[in-house]
Design an enzyme around this catalytic site. Structure first.
Site, PDB file in Angstrom:
ATOM      1  N   ASP A  48       0.747  -1.259   0.080  1.00 56.73           N
ATOM      2  CA  ASP A  48       0.132   0.122  -0.134  1.00 56.73           C
ATOM      3  C   ASP A  48       0.906   1.255  -0.048  1.00 56.73           C
ATOM      4  O   ASP A  48       2.003   1.340   0.690  1.00 56.73           O
ATOM      5  CB  ASP A  48      -0.881   0.208   1.281  1.00 56.73           C
ATOM      6  CG  ASP A  48      -1.833  -1.501   1.395  1.00 56.73           C
ATOM      7  OD1 ASP A  48      -1.292  -2.271   0.943  1.00 56.73           O
ATOM      8  OD2 ASP A  48      -2.793  -1.036   1.749  1.00 56.73           O
ATOM      9  N   HIS A  71      -1.165   4.487  -0.462  1.00 57.10           N
ATOM     10  CA  HIS A  71      -2.187   5.366   0.019  1.00 57.10           C
ATOM     11  C   HIS A  71      -1.820   7.131  -0.048  1.00 57.10           C
ATOM     12  O   HIS A  71      -1.952   7.631   1.054  1.00 57.10           O
ATOM     13  CB  HIS A  71      -2.372   5.046   1.457  1.00 57.10           C
ATOM     14  CG  HIS A  71      -3.355   3.835   1.773  1.00 57.10           C
ATOM     15  ND1 HIS A  71      -4.693   3.905   1.404  1.00 57.10           N
ATOM     16  CD2 HIS A  71      -2.995   2.636   2.279  1.00 57.10           C
ATOM     17  CE1 HIS A  71      -5.215   2.540   1.560  1.00 57.10           C
ATOM     18  NE2 HIS A  71      -4.396   1.981   2.009  1.00 57.10           N
ATOM     19  N   ASP A 117      -4.189  -0.164  -3.471  1.00 55.14           N
ATOM     20  CA  ASP A 117      -4.221   0.533  -2.317  1.00 55.14           C
ATOM     21  C   ASP A 117      -3.319   1.789  -2.635  1.00 55.14           C
ATOM     22  O   ASP A 117      -2.585   2.398  -1.717  1.00 55.14           O
ATOM     23  CB  ASP A 117      -4.104   0.149  -0.959  1.00 55.14           C
ATOM     24  CG  ASP A 117      -5.510  -0.353  -0.537  1.00 55.14           C
ATOM     25  OD1 ASP A 117      -6.618  -0.552  -1.309  1.00 55.14           O
ATOM     26  OD2 ASP A 117      -5.584  -0.564   0.683  1.00 55.14           O
ATOM     27  N   ASP A 156      -6.369   7.164  -1.539  1.00 55.06           N
ATOM     28  CA  ASP A 156      -7.095   7.307  -0.148  1.00 55.06           C
ATOM     29  C   ASP A 156      -6.060   7.612   0.811  1.00 55.06           C
ATOM     30  O   ASP A 156      -4.990   7.296   0.984  1.00 55.06           O
ATOM     31  CB  ASP A 156      -8.045   6.313  -0.014  1.00 55.06           C
ATOM     32  CG  ASP A 156      -9.264   6.218  -0.774  1.00 55.06           C
ATOM     33  OD1 ASP A 156      -9.762   7.321  -1.221  1.00 55.06           O
ATOM     34  OD2 ASP A 156      -9.741   5.339  -0.920  1.00 55.06           O
ATOM     35  N   ARG A 157      -6.549   8.217   2.089  1.00 57.97           N
ATOM     36  CA  ARG A 157      -5.984   8.509   3.492  1.00 57.97           C
ATOM     37  C   ARG A 157      -4.968   9.615   3.254  1.00 57.97           C
ATOM     38  O   ARG A 157      -5.219  10.577   3.621  1.00 57.97           O
ATOM     39  CB  ARG A 157      -5.124   7.275   3.809  1.00 57.97           C
ATOM     40  CG  ARG A 157      -6.020   6.059   4.236  1.00 57.97           C
ATOM     41  CD  ARG A 157      -6.976   6.220   5.270  1.00 57.97           C
ATOM     42  NE  ARG A 157      -7.698   5.069   5.630  1.00 57.97           N
ATOM     43  CZ  ARG A 157      -8.566   4.899   6.739  1.00 57.97           C
ATOM     44  NH1 ARG A 157      -8.877   6.116   7.253  1.00 57.97           N
ATOM     45  NH2 ARG A 157      -8.816   3.576   6.879  1.00 57.97           N
ATOM     46  N   ASN A 186      -8.520  -2.886  -2.149  1.00 56.48           N
ATOM     47  CA  ASN A 186      -9.930  -2.609  -2.031  1.00 56.48           C
ATOM     48  C   ASN A 186     -10.040  -0.957  -1.917  1.00 56.48           C
ATOM     49  O   ASN A 186     -11.243  -0.784  -1.900  1.00 56.48           O
ATOM     50  CB  ASN A 186     -10.286  -3.399  -0.596  1.00 56.48           C
ATOM     51  CG  ASN A 186      -9.584  -2.642   0.433  1.00 56.48           C
ATOM     52  OD1 ASN A 186      -8.114  -2.578   0.328  1.00 56.48           O
ATOM     53  ND2 ASN A 186      -9.920  -1.882   1.579  1.00 56.48           N
ATOM     54  N   HIS A 187      -9.265  -0.415  -1.958  1.00 54.25           N
ATOM     55  CA  HIS A 187      -9.390   1.146  -2.078  1.00 54.25           C
ATOM     56  C   HIS A 187      -9.575   1.605  -3.645  1.00 54.25           C
ATOM     57  O   HIS A 187      -9.731   2.762  -3.820  1.00 54.25           O
ATOM     58  CB  HIS A 187      -8.466   2.036  -1.238  1.00 54.25           C
ATOM     59  CG  HIS A 187      -8.551   2.089  -0.020  1.00 54.25           C
ATOM     60  ND1 HIS A 187      -9.242   3.149   0.737  1.00 54.25           N
ATOM     61  CD2 HIS A 187      -8.246   1.123   1.135  1.00 54.25           C
ATOM     62  CE1 HIS A 187      -9.309   2.819   2.177  1.00 54.25           C
ATOM     63  NE2 HIS A 187      -8.697   1.675   2.301  1.00 54.25           N
ATOM     64  N   HIS A 242      -3.869  -8.422  -3.328  1.00 50.95           N
ATOM     65  CA  HIS A 242      -3.840  -7.257  -2.319  1.00 50.95           C
ATOM     66  C   HIS A 242      -4.388  -7.760  -1.037  1.00 50.95           C
ATOM     67  O   HIS A 242      -3.703  -7.554   0.136  1.00 50.95           O
ATOM     68  CB  HIS A 242      -4.682  -6.173  -2.727  1.00 50.95           C
ATOM     69  CG  HIS A 242      -4.838  -4.990  -1.853  1.00 50.95           C
ATOM     70  ND1 HIS A 242      -3.772  -4.299  -1.537  1.00 50.95           N
ATOM     71  CD2 HIS A 242      -5.609  -4.792  -0.829  1.00 50.95           C
ATOM     72  CE1 HIS A 242      -4.161  -3.441  -0.439  1.00 50.95           C
ATOM     73  NE2 HIS A 242      -5.331  -3.586   0.141  1.00 50.95           N
ATOM     74  N   ARG A 293     -12.595  -6.839   9.700  1.00 51.55           N
ATOM     75  CA  ARG A 293     -12.985  -5.806   8.855  1.00 51.55           C
ATOM     76  C   ARG A 293     -14.549  -5.667   8.624  1.00 51.55           C
ATOM     77  O   ARG A 293     -15.193  -4.699   8.114  1.00 51.55           O
ATOM     78  CB  ARG A 293     -12.226  -5.697   7.425  1.00 51.55           C
ATOM     79  CG  ARG A 293     -10.851  -5.705   7.669  1.00 51.55           C
ATOM     80  CD  ARG A 293     -10.056  -5.732   6.245  1.00 51.55           C
ATOM     81  NE  ARG A 293      -8.707  -6.080   6.412  1.00 51.55           N
ATOM     82  CZ  ARG A 293      -7.853  -4.782   6.483  1.00 51.55           C
ATOM     83  NH1 ARG A 293      -8.398  -3.768   6.576  1.00 51.55           N
ATOM     84  NH2 ARG A 293      -6.602  -5.211   6.511  1.00 51.55           N
ATOM     85  N   HIS A 328      -2.341  -4.683   2.316  1.00 51.48           N
ATOM     86  CA  HIS A 328      -3.570  -4.804   3.000  1.00 51.48           C
ATOM     87  C   HIS A 328      -3.713  -4.530   4.532  1.00 51.48           C
ATOM     88  O   HIS A 328      -4.668  -3.679   5.069  1.00 51.48           O
ATOM     89  CB  HIS A 328      -4.572  -6.043   2.687  1.00 51.48           C
ATOM     90  CG  HIS A 328      -6.105  -5.709   2.911  1.00 51.48           C
ATOM     91  ND1 HIS A 328      -6.846  -4.608   2.562  1.00 51.48           N
ATOM     92  CD2 HIS A 328      -6.885  -6.687   3.331  1.00 51.48           C
ATOM     93  CE1 HIS A 328      -7.854  -4.872   2.882  1.00 51.48           C
ATOM     94  NE2 HIS A 328      -8.188  -6.070   3.470  1.00 51.48           N
TER      95      HIS A 328
END
Length: 488
Positions: free
Chosen positions: A222, A224, A251, A254-255, A283-284, A332, A380, A407
């Site tokens: 990730d 991010h 990923d 995001d964030r 998943n993002h 991922h 999750r 992840h």
């Protein structure tokens, strides 16, 4: 009885101290010990729920918030925690109901009212999208674009594609441009997106590559939206090239506040080295996550809503898994909710869509390993957790040596579990500007496929203050900004 209650309170205070220090694992441990002594205390469940939210264990957070309300239906923070958990899981109607309760009881709570308004907006937007949906195939944004007629203004002195193509010089210029907090011209951004969509759409859902004995591949987890840390990876490990191939394991966005810069850089290298620079979906790279965790807002702030729709289309074509030398499988998330899934099943996945709530595509993006055998409900709230026996069986059935996944934040940037058969790599150091974790990447050499781990720490850039400020502005309405307060 009084002694037990006092001991539980001491454990809660100890947990609160760890929480304030952002040591969420120990906070969860001591909240759990407090609950063992006093399982009828709503505050303990609520505080542990908040710790689970911070570690993205949304399923566990939801369960604790629900339990807090079972213990005390008047405990208002329980409704807030449950709403936040449901929001994170994309269950907007359920979240809205609890936010309504909070706002009704606390009409002067500005944070609660903001969350209620944002959630209500999403619920209405989803209803509108369903109302206008048709059975016809959705028209692509590409069909409505006229890139050639887009004018690059005379005062724009930034990087431009050369005859419409990405070159190494363009990539170097674009990375420097982004480093100085400047925006790529929208025409160039659209050119990259349209071209990379075409490249990705021709790939299978399971990409299979061979590393020669004398070559190595770098696998990153990730990122991010942490652009300066991405630059640091390239500084430490060299720029991508035909002799220095990379695989980025989802990923990307995001964030972090520089998701646009990260993804355009990665897409640019995919165009420059299509056979030596690999990208997998996380998943993002999905609409729901982008809506809640910042990327949609960032794209709209820097460009337009139309460009976000094009990003969404491109994300749907990202491959889901990669097999290296017929021996190492990279994805991922992780393995599957049911036994019997084969590589052939992965090849057959129709990935050009938003991921379903269950099944192999969902699992590849969302599942996590666990230390005990078997499977359990996901922390999750999506997919599952799988044990070492599940991993061993899958590897044996598919004649593989081990899996590499991402992840999950890891303190050291990576983790080896399931007797060396399941490796996690995470490449966003000091995740969310608060976790204090290292980042890592992996070298795999064709000669033996033995993973070599390389760690690095977060870059402190001259824009760090801007980063925090911008992150607050862009993501102010996203549910990643959980209320800070614990109950004492």
């Amino acid at each position: 009885m009084a002694e037990v209650t006092n001991e539980a309170e001491l454990l809660k205070e100890k947990a609160n101290k760890f929480f304030k220090e952002k040591d969420y694992e120990n906070a969860i441990k001591y909240y759990s010990e407090a609950l063992e002594l006093n399982p009828s205390n709503a505050i303990y469940y609520s505080n542990r729920s908040l710790a689970y939210l911070r570690t993205e264990c949304y399923g566990y957070a939801l369960a604790d918030a629900t339990k807090a309300l079972e213990v005390d239906k008047n405990y208002i923070k329980g409704y807030y925690r449950r709403a936040t958990s449901n929001m994170a899981l994309g269950k907007f109607k359920a979240a809205l109901k609890d936010y309504e309760t909070v706002v009704r009881v606390r009409p002067n709570d500005k944070d609660a009212r903001m969350k209620y308004q944002e959630c209500n907006k999403i619920v209405k937007q989803k209803a509108f999208e369903r109302a206008i949906a048709s059975d016809d195939k959705k028209k692509s944004v590409v069909d409505s674009l006229d890139i050639e007629s887009m004018t690059i203004e005379d005062d724009y002195v930034g990087p431009k594609l050369e005859d419409g193509k990405v070159t190494l010089q363009f990539m170097k210029d674009m990375m420097d441009w982004f480093k100085d907090q400047k925006k790529l011209h929208r025409k160039c951004a659209y050119q990259i997106l349209v071209q990379v969509k075409d490249v990705l759409s021709k790939l299978p859902s399971l990409v299979e590559i061979t590393i020669k004995e004398t070559d190595k591949l770098t696998i990153c987890g990730d990122t991010h939206g942490q652009y300066y840390d991405l630059l640091n990876i390239f500084e430490l490990n060299g720029l991508p090239s035909e002799t220095n191939p990379y695989l980025f394991n989802g990923d990307f966005v995001d964030r972090g506040s520089f998701s646009v810069e990260v993804i355009l850089t990665l897409f640019g290298f995919k165009l420059l080295y299509p056979d030596h620079f690999h990208l997998l979906r996380g998943n993002h790279e999905t609409d729901n996550m982008n809506q809640m965790y910042g990327f949609e807002g960032e794209v709209k702030a820097k460009y337009t809503a139309q460009m976000f729709q094009l990003f969404s289309e491109v994300f749907q074509w990202l491959p889901l898994a990669q097999c290296i030398n017929n021996k190492v499988l990279v994805m991922h998330g992780g393995l599957f909710s049911e036994d019997g899934v084969t590589l052939e099943d992965l090849r057959k996945i129709d990935r050009n869509r938003q991921p379903p709530d269950s099944g192999p595509m969902c699992d590849l993006l969302w599942s996590d390993p666990q230390p005990q055998n078997g499977r359990s409900i996901s922390k999750r709230g999506v997919s599952c957790q799988f044990g070492p026996d599940v991993t061993q069986h899958f590897l044996e059935q598919n004649k593989l040596d081990y899996i590499v996944r991402s992840h999950e934040v890891k303190a050291e940037g990576y983790e080896v579990t399931h007797s060396g058969k399941c490796i996690t790599v995470f490449s966003a150091p000091n995740y969310c500007d608060q976790m204090g974790n290292k980042g890592a990447y992996i070298h795999l050499r064709g000669s033996d496929l033995k993973p070599e781990f390389h760690q690095f720490t977060a870059v402190v850039s001259i824009f760090s203050d801007f980063y925090v400020f911008y992150n607050t502005i862009i993501n102010s309405s996203c549910c990643q900004n959980f209320p800070q307060d614990l109950s004492f």
